[in-house]
Design an enzyme around this catalytic site. Structure first.
Site, PDB file in Angstrom:
ATOM      1  N   GLU A   1      61.523  41.101 -54.847  1.00 52.38           N
ATOM      2  CA  GLU A   1      60.905  42.435 -54.835  1.00 52.38           C
ATOM      3  C   GLU A   1      61.291  43.051 -53.496  1.00 52.38           C
ATOM      4  O   GLU A   1      60.703  42.736 -52.462  1.00 52.38           O
ATOM      5  CB  GLU A   1      59.373  42.311 -54.948  1.00 52.38           C
ATOM      6  CG  GLU A   1      58.880  41.637 -56.214  1.00 52.38           C
ATOM      7  CD  GLU A   1      58.991  42.526 -57.446  1.00 52.38           C
ATOM      8  OE1 GLU A   1      59.188  43.745 -57.293  1.00 52.38           O
ATOM      9  OE2 GLU A   1      58.885  41.998 -58.562  1.00 52.38           O
TER      10      GLU A   1
ATOM     11  N   CYS B   1      57.161  50.242 -50.379  1.00 51.94           N
ATOM     12  CA  CYS B   1      58.447  50.128 -51.081  1.00 51.94           C
ATOM     13  C   CYS B   1      58.579  51.253 -52.099  1.00 51.94           C
ATOM     14  O   CYS B   1      59.689  51.667 -52.426  1.00 51.94           O
ATOM     15  CB  CYS B   1      58.573  48.774 -51.751  1.00 51.94           C
ATOM     16  SG  CYS B   1      57.177  48.396 -52.818  1.00 51.94           S
TER      17      CYS B   1
ATOM     18  N   ASN C   1      53.333  45.168 -45.329  1.00 53.54           N
ATOM     19  CA  ASN C   1      52.852  46.537 -45.591  1.00 53.54           C
ATOM     20  C   ASN C   1      51.627  46.590 -46.501  1.00 53.54           C
ATOM     21  O   ASN C   1      50.743  47.411 -46.288  1.00 53.54           O
ATOM     22  CB  ASN C   1      53.989  47.420 -46.118  1.00 53.54           C
ATOM     23  CG  ASN C   1      54.601  46.898 -47.391  1.00 53.54           C
ATOM     24  OD1 ASN C   1      54.591  45.707 -47.656  1.00 53.54           O
ATOM     25  ND2 ASN C   1      55.136  47.791 -48.185  1.00 53.54           N
TER      26      ASN C   1
HETATM   27  P1  NAD Z   1      61.181  40.894 -44.192  1.00 49.65           P
HETATM   28  O1  NAD Z   1      62.295  40.612 -45.125  1.00 49.65           O
HETATM   29  O2  NAD Z   1      61.490  41.054 -42.763  1.00 49.65           O
HETATM   30  O3  NAD Z   1      60.081  39.718 -44.272  1.00 49.65           O
HETATM   31  C1  NAD Z   1      59.440  39.379 -45.470  1.00 49.65           C
HETATM   32  C2  NAD Z   1      58.944  37.943 -45.379  1.00 49.65           C
HETATM   33  O4  NAD Z   1      60.060  37.068 -45.332  1.00 49.65           O
HETATM   34  C3  NAD Z   1      58.114  37.635 -44.156  1.00 49.65           C
HETATM   35  O5  NAD Z   1      57.036  36.807 -44.516  1.00 49.65           O
HETATM   36  C4  NAD Z   1      59.088  36.881 -43.260  1.00 49.65           C
HETATM   37  O6  NAD Z   1      58.487  36.000 -42.347  1.00 49.65           O
HETATM   38  C5  NAD Z   1      59.878  36.115 -44.286  1.00 49.65           C
HETATM   39  N1  NAD Z   1      61.206  35.655 -43.863  1.00 49.65           N
HETATM   40  C6  NAD Z   1      61.992  36.126 -42.853  1.00 49.65           C
HETATM   41  N2  NAD Z   1      63.160  35.433 -42.805  1.00 49.65           N
HETATM   42  C7  NAD Z   1      63.106  34.531 -43.822  1.00 49.65           C
HETATM   43  C8  NAD Z   1      64.026  33.550 -44.309  1.00 49.65           C
HETATM   44  N3  NAD Z   1      65.228  33.358 -43.754  1.00 49.65           N
HETATM   45  N4  NAD Z   1      63.670  32.812 -45.375  1.00 49.65           N
HETATM   46  C9  NAD Z   1      62.476  33.013 -45.985  1.00 49.65           C
HETATM   47  N5  NAD Z   1      61.560  33.914 -45.559  1.00 49.65           N
HETATM   48  C10 NAD Z   1      61.878  34.666 -44.487  1.00 49.65           C
HETATM   49  O7  NAD Z   1      60.434  42.159 -44.792  1.00 49.65           O
HETATM   50  P2  NAD Z   1      59.207  42.957 -44.151  1.00 49.65           P
HETATM   51  O8  NAD Z   1      59.706  43.761 -43.008  1.00 49.65           O
HETATM   52  O9  NAD Z   1      58.056  42.045 -43.941  1.00 49.65           O
HETATM   53  O10 NAD Z   1      58.818  43.909 -45.358  1.00 49.65           O
HETATM   54  C11 NAD Z   1      59.322  45.188 -45.533  1.00 49.65           C
HETATM   55  C12 NAD Z   1      60.281  45.226 -46.688  1.00 49.65           C
HETATM   56  O11 NAD Z   1      59.638  44.751 -47.865  1.00 49.65           O
HETATM   57  C13 NAD Z   1      60.737  46.627 -47.024  1.00 49.65           C
HETATM   58  O12 NAD Z   1      62.108  46.636 -47.304  1.00 49.65           O
HETATM   59  C14 NAD Z   1      59.963  46.964 -48.280  1.00 49.65           C
HETATM   60  O13 NAD Z   1      60.546  47.932 -49.090  1.00 49.65           O
HETATM   61  C15 NAD Z   1      59.890  45.634 -48.946  1.00 49.65           C
HETATM   62  N6  NAD Z   1      58.794  45.610 -49.906  1.00 49.65           N
HETATM   63  C16 NAD Z   1      59.084  45.524 -51.240  1.00 49.65           C
HETATM   64  C17 NAD Z   1      58.073  45.546 -52.184  1.00 49.65           C
HETATM   65  C18 NAD Z   1      58.356  45.437 -53.650  1.00 49.65           C
HETATM   66  O14 NAD Z   1      57.453  45.094 -54.400  1.00 49.65           O
HETATM   67  N7  NAD Z   1      59.561  45.727 -54.132  1.00 49.65           N
HETATM   68  C19 NAD Z   1      56.755  45.653 -51.757  1.00 49.65           C
HETATM   69  C20 NAD Z   1      56.505  45.757 -50.393  1.00 49.65           C
HETATM   70  C21 NAD Z   1      57.523  45.716 -49.485  1.00 49.65           C
END
Ligand code: NAD
Length: 512
Positions: A242, A276, A146
């Site tokens: 996060e 987020c 995002n």
């Molecule tokens: P996601 O969990 O699907 O993926 C995040 C990352 O993790 C990607 O790079 C993905 O390839 C990787 N990943 C997937 N499976 C994995 C595994 N088993 N082991 C290690 N890495 C793995 O999340 P998304 O859809 O990319 O992001 C959206 C989410 O992120 C939302 O819930 C949003 O709220 C959150 N977010 C949080 C913050 C914060 O600072 N708190 C900021 C932005 C987004």
């Protein structure tokens, strides 16, 4: 005898434009062997990088900022091509916040990371005590789609400044941003192995978590966060999570309504709500409900969706699967009696566009209230008073950000202090995230750990405590032999606990 080997089939990420739906790029996914090789290279580069002074590390970090500044227009266009977001969002919320963070750390890092002397209680005479911080080793940064630039680069530079080497695994949804991150670090000329980026999906991320890294900084969903923590537990390495949010927006009886309505529309819809820290639960006190809703409706109805070259306020949704979640939440809300005041549907054109959506009569049983929607949807809940808003804000699985709207700013701060979350703004929205002096992170299902601010450097270090004695005395009161010391020790113990320090010290001297 024939030996066998697992041959990984070469896999790729296919990138489709969120604006046109056409395929625009393809990237190879790093194999498990490539992950291992990257971690090995980062481990080898660690010692020399750690031993550089902070100002020597900043020679590279500052070059990175120069690249961002000089080629900002180009990089903003590439970020928008990948995500679909407006160019101004790419420029400000991705590139500028990163550069501001570098500016801030350039001024503060030396002091934050320096060894500090701490004062001893008087029962430790003739000793000097210090607290210092040291680099962790190889840090894995796993990032989402995002804010794909900022959320990968800010933790990466924080870890680098603190002396670790870094491997970034960006989201497979935004590989173009992955490519440009690799490019800006390459242009900045970091020594070999100090910064590496591996394109890939969840399997690459999982391989990285299982490899010999010494810390994982993860930003993403709760479900993946749990997997990451499980992997980290196998080697007992620190992990920072996060995760998602469902941020409350509390409109008090004395709120500056016009400002609050504009903030609500922007905070709920900017980046197409894929944030987020998006406004995801609006609590409005009933005495100002009608007035506030009229203003909010007016604001939301003017928000224009379109591609990066259409001078629009919001772009398309970046990730096709997220649209299905948004649609499911809206359908569930409708079925349970909510009113879709504005929007609620996909926009009839190519790409992944969705109408800015306003929902009223939302209740705590609806998915749009319980789960993170992560789309251009603003759910509104009428409450009796501020107390009900505070109670509902806290009775939730998430605790990332929140905002309070009142012209009594001191009362606003008091309410802020009662909210269970990592950041709160009063009469402001989201912008605290871009303020480099403030720590950022969540509680509950929003995760734990902090970055940005001083904590954002310290969290990439281990703490070491040092206590030194001048070494002039031949022994200490509590060392062997114990024989005959107990009665005097008892006197010292009592005197100390009674706050009679001189008496305690006399006993200690006698023991010696
Ligand atoms: P996601 O969990 O699907 O993926 C995040 C990352 O993790 C990607 O790079 C993905 O390839 C990787 N990943 C997937 N499976 C994995 C595994 N088993 N082991 C290690 N890495 C793995 O999340 P998304 O859809 O990319 O992001 C959206 C989410 O992120 C939302 O819930 C949003 O709220 C959150 N977010 C949080 C913050 C914060 O600072 N708190 C900021 C932005 C987004």
């Amino acid at each position: 005898m024939a030996s066998s080997a697992v041959v990984e089939e070469a896999r790729t990420i296919e990138k489709y434009s969120p604006v046109t739906g056409e395929k625009i790029a393809e990237y190879p996914i790093a194999s498990v062997d490539e992950v291992k090789a990257a971690v090995e290279a980062a481990s080898q580069a660690f010692g020399a990088w750690r031993d550089l002074s902070i100002s020597a590390r900043f020679k590279y970090i500052n070059r990175l900022r120069d690249v961002i500044r000089e080629d900002g227009e180009y990089y903003a266009a590439r970020i928008s091509e990948d995500t679909g977001k407006p160019l101004s969002d790419s420029l400000l919320t991705e590139l500028m916040v990163t550069a501001l963070m570098i500016d801030h750390y350039e001024k503060t890092a030396e002091k934050v990371l320096s060894r500090k002397r701490v004062r001893n209680p008087l029962v430790f005479p003739f000793k000097k005590s210090y607290v210092e911080h040291f680099a962790m080793g190889v840090v894995a940064v796993i990032s989402p789609w995002n804010f794909p630039f900022q959320l990968a680069v800010v933790p990466a530079i924080s870890a680098l400044i603190a002396g670790s080497t870094v491997i970034v695994k960006p989201s497979e949804v935004t590989p173009i941003v992955g490519e440009i991150i690799a490019e800006v670090f390459e242009k900045a000329g970091f020594p070999k192995g100090v910064f590496q980026l591996l394109q890939g999906d969840g399997t690459t991320g999982a391989a990285l978590c299982d490899s010999d890294v010494q810390k994982i900084f993860f930003t993403g969903s709760v479900a993946t966060g749990r997997r990451v923590m499980q992997a980290a537990s196998k080697r007992l390495i620190p992990v920072e999570l996060e995760l998602g949010g469902k941020d409350p927006f509390i409109v008090c009886h004395d709120a500056p309504l016009e400002r609050a309505a504009k903030a609500c529309a922007w905070g709920g819809l900017v980046n197409c709500g894929q944030m987020c820290t998006s406004v995801e639960r609006v609590f409005v006190v009933e005495s100002v409900y009608d007035k506030f809703m009229a203003l909010l409706k007016n604001e939301v109805s003017q928000v224009k969706a379109g591609g990066p070259d259409e001078d629009a306020d919001i772009g398309p949704m970046t990730f096709p699967k997220q649209i299905k979640i948004v649609e499911a939440h809206i359908a569930d809300a409708k079925a349970k009696g909510a009113k879709i005041t504005l929007g609620g549907n996909r926009i009839d054109r190519d790409g992944q566009f969705f109408e800015p959506t306003l929902i009223e009569d939302v209740t705590t049983e609806m998915d749009v209230y319980v789960e993170e929607t992560f789309g251009p949807v603003i759910p509104v809940i009428k409450v009796m008073d501020e107390e009900e808003a505070i109670r509902l804000s806290n009775a939730h699985q998430y605790g990332l950000n929140a905002s309070v709207w009142t012209l009594d700013v001191n009362r606003g701060i008091e309410i802020a202090s009662r909210l269970e979350c990592g950041q709160v703004t009063v009469n402001e929205i989201v912008q605290s995230v871009g303020n480099p002096v403030l720590p950022f992170g969540g509680v509950k299902n929003s995760g734990f750990g902090r970055y940005h601010g001083d904590e954002g450097l310290l969290s990439f270090t281990h703490t070491r405590a040092i206590m030194a004695d001048y070494g002039r005395l031949s022994t200490e009161p509590f060392w062997f032999p114990y024989a005959g010391k107990y009665p005097e020790m008892l006197k010292a113990f009592k005197a100390l606990l009674d706050g009679k320090l001189p008496k305690a010290l006399i006993s200690l001297v006698k023991i010696r």
